[in-house]
Design an enzyme around this catalytic site. Sequence first.
Site, PDB file in Angstrom:
ATOM      1  N   MET A  27       0.834  -1.203   0.000  1.00 19.53           N
ATOM      2  CA  MET A  27       0.000   0.000   0.000  1.00 19.53           C
ATOM      3  C   MET A  27       0.871   1.256   0.000  1.00 19.53           C
ATOM      4  O   MET A  27       0.390   2.354   0.287  1.00 19.53           O
ATOM      5  CB  MET A  27      -0.928   0.006   1.213  1.00 19.53           C
ATOM      6  N   HIS A  34       9.014  -3.501   3.698  1.00 23.48           N
ATOM      7  CA  HIS A  34       8.625  -3.728   2.297  1.00 23.48           C
ATOM      8  C   HIS A  34       9.847  -4.063   1.451  1.00 23.48           C
ATOM      9  O   HIS A  34       9.805  -4.966   0.607  1.00 23.48           O
ATOM     10  CB  HIS A  34       7.985  -2.467   1.708  1.00 23.48           C
ATOM     11  N   GLN A 144       5.527 -11.585   7.420  1.00 25.18           N
ATOM     12  CA  GLN A 144       5.042 -12.259   8.630  1.00 25.18           C
ATOM     13  C   GLN A 144       4.426 -11.241   9.598  1.00 25.18           C
ATOM     14  O   GLN A 144       3.602 -11.592  10.427  1.00 25.18           O
ATOM     15  CB  GLN A 144       6.204 -13.013   9.282  1.00 25.18           C
ATOM     16  N   ASP A 146       2.094  -9.246   9.108  1.00 23.51           N
ATOM     17  CA  ASP A 146       0.641  -9.412   9.010  1.00 23.51           C
ATOM     18  C   ASP A 146       0.352 -10.907   8.939  1.00 23.51           C
ATOM     19  O   ASP A 146       0.010 -11.445   7.884  1.00 23.51           O
ATOM     20  CB  ASP A 146       0.112  -8.667   7.793  1.00 23.51           C
ATOM     21  N   GLN A 149      -3.056 -12.197   7.701  1.00 21.82           N
ATOM     22  CA  GLN A 149      -3.169 -11.954   6.256  1.00 21.82           C
ATOM     23  C   GLN A 149      -2.426 -13.050   5.479  1.00 21.82           C
ATOM     24  O   GLN A 149      -2.952 -13.600   4.499  1.00 21.82           O
ATOM     25  CB  GLN A 149      -2.587 -10.589   5.921  1.00 21.82           C
ATOM     26  N   SER A 181       6.364  -0.286  10.368  1.00 24.36           N
ATOM     27  CA  SER A 181       5.003  -0.158   9.846  1.00 24.36           C
ATOM     28  C   SER A 181       4.825   1.251   9.299  1.00 24.36           C
ATOM     29  O   SER A 181       5.364   2.214   9.878  1.00 24.36           O
ATOM     30  CB  SER A 181       3.988  -0.398  10.973  1.00 24.36           C
ATOM     31  N   ARG A 183       2.348   2.904   9.624  1.00 24.10           N
ATOM     32  CA  ARG A 183       1.565   3.650  10.616  1.00 24.10           C
ATOM     33  C   ARG A 183       2.420   4.191  11.761  1.00 24.10           C
ATOM     34  O   ARG A 183       1.925   4.995  12.560  1.00 24.10           O
ATOM     35  CB  ARG A 183       0.435   2.776  11.174  1.00 24.10           C
TER      36      ARG A 183
HETATM   37  P1  AMP Z   1       1.319  -2.878   3.529  1.00 23.42           P
HETATM   38  O1  AMP Z   1       1.891  -1.845   2.628  1.00 23.42           O
HETATM   39  O2  AMP Z   1       1.217  -2.487   4.952  1.00 23.42           O
HETATM   40  O3  AMP Z   1       0.057  -3.508   2.977  1.00 23.42           O
HETATM   41  O4  AMP Z   1       2.390  -4.069   3.526  1.00 23.42           O
HETATM   42  C1  AMP Z   1       2.776  -4.690   2.331  1.00 23.42           C
HETATM   43  C2  AMP Z   1       3.506  -5.961   2.651  1.00 23.42           C
HETATM   44  O5  AMP Z   1       4.656  -5.662   3.430  1.00 23.42           O
HETATM   45  C3  AMP Z   1       2.657  -6.942   3.472  1.00 23.42           C
HETATM   46  O6  AMP Z   1       2.880  -8.269   3.010  1.00 23.42           O
HETATM   47  C4  AMP Z   1       3.200  -6.752   4.856  1.00 23.42           C
HETATM   48  O7  AMP Z   1       3.058  -7.901   5.685  1.00 23.42           O
HETATM   49  C5  AMP Z   1       4.666  -6.484   4.579  1.00 23.42           C
HETATM   50  N1  AMP Z   1       5.273  -5.794   5.703  1.00 23.42           N
HETATM   51  C6  AMP Z   1       4.811  -4.679   6.339  1.00 23.42           C
HETATM   52  N2  AMP Z   1       5.596  -4.368   7.389  1.00 23.42           N
HETATM   53  C7  AMP Z   1       6.581  -5.302   7.416  1.00 23.42           C
HETATM   54  C8  AMP Z   1       7.701  -5.544   8.280  1.00 23.42           C
HETATM   55  N3  AMP Z   1       7.978  -4.746   9.312  1.00 23.42           N
HETATM   56  N4  AMP Z   1       8.495  -6.612   8.002  1.00 23.42           N
HETATM   57  C9  AMP Z   1       8.225  -7.430   6.968  1.00 23.42           C
HETATM   58  N5  AMP Z   1       7.177  -7.265   6.122  1.00 23.42           N
HETATM   59  C10 AMP Z   1       6.368  -6.226   6.355  1.00 23.42           C
END
Ligand code: AMP
Length: 276
Positions: A27, A34, A144, A146, A149, A181, A183
């Site tokens: 996102m 990411h 991992q 999420d 998910q 994150s 957020r």
């Molecule tokens: P998002 O942009 O939050 O939807 O995350 C995109 C992908 O990145 C998802 O598969 C998340 O699980 C992964 N992701 C987000 N934060 C982390 C993190 N700290 N470590 C590893 N993967 C992450």
Amino acid sequence: MRTVSTLDELRDSRLSLDGTVGLVPTMGFLHDGHLSLIRRARDECKRVVVSIFVNPTQFGPKEDLAKYPRDLERDFRLIEPFTDLVWTPAPESMYPTGYQTWVEVEAVTRPLEGAMRPGHFKGVTTVVAKLFNAVQPHKAYFGQKDAQQAAVIRRMVRDLNFPIEIVVCPTQREADGLAMSSRNVYLDTEQRKAATVLFHSLSAARELYESGERDAATVREKMKDVLASEPLAEPQYVSCADYDTLEELNEIKGKALLSMAVFIGKTRLIDNFVLG
Ligand code: AMP
């Protein structure tokens, strides 16, 4: 790196990608979490496709869709060295007027995040199925971080016969243990310090497990006790569940998932550890 937004452009560009294609759905507002997924895809696949889409259907009516952080220019700069194709679909093209088709996974979406965020996983599985159909990757990379998910997507891929290997990558953390994150930018200085309590709570529970404790209720109590020591933390759920089904455990046998959602001020943080 080629940048596309419409489905026609995506399909054209996809045709010119030869060899193994890895997809990393995101996102945006990218961080090292990411990037670890994108680097892993780079190592394992000839071609890497990244999607950046703040998917409106996975946000509840009271959630942060409008203020979700965005910075596409910065995202492009960060992923450019590792990425062949980046797709930034417009919401109207993913959900045109009259849209009415959804993908729903049942039992594994009900507890934890599913219970707190009704409709969230229906939005996630639908958009991920649409990304899979459009990009047709050989492998897709998820974090991992999420955990539910990842479990839901693994279930969907098995149930709907997507010919795609799901790769789940370890959670990337800041030096003090806070899971990265998008957020985290919402946290002020004091809240940022308090936010490490999730990591400390999970670590304490894992220590208990490593010292031989197998009673899930005792492990949950340990996590709650540590969270209670931080006045700014308001836990929403604390769980010790089966790794695949996410059903709460009485006794920890095999692989288990410790997970939690905690409000720090108005910011909702999630984190988890895998045991066994
Ligand atoms: P998002 O942009 O939050 O939807 O995350 C995109 C992908 O990145 C998802 O598969 C998340 O699980 C992964 N992701 C987000 N934060 C982390 C993190 N700290 N470590 C590893 N993967 C992450």
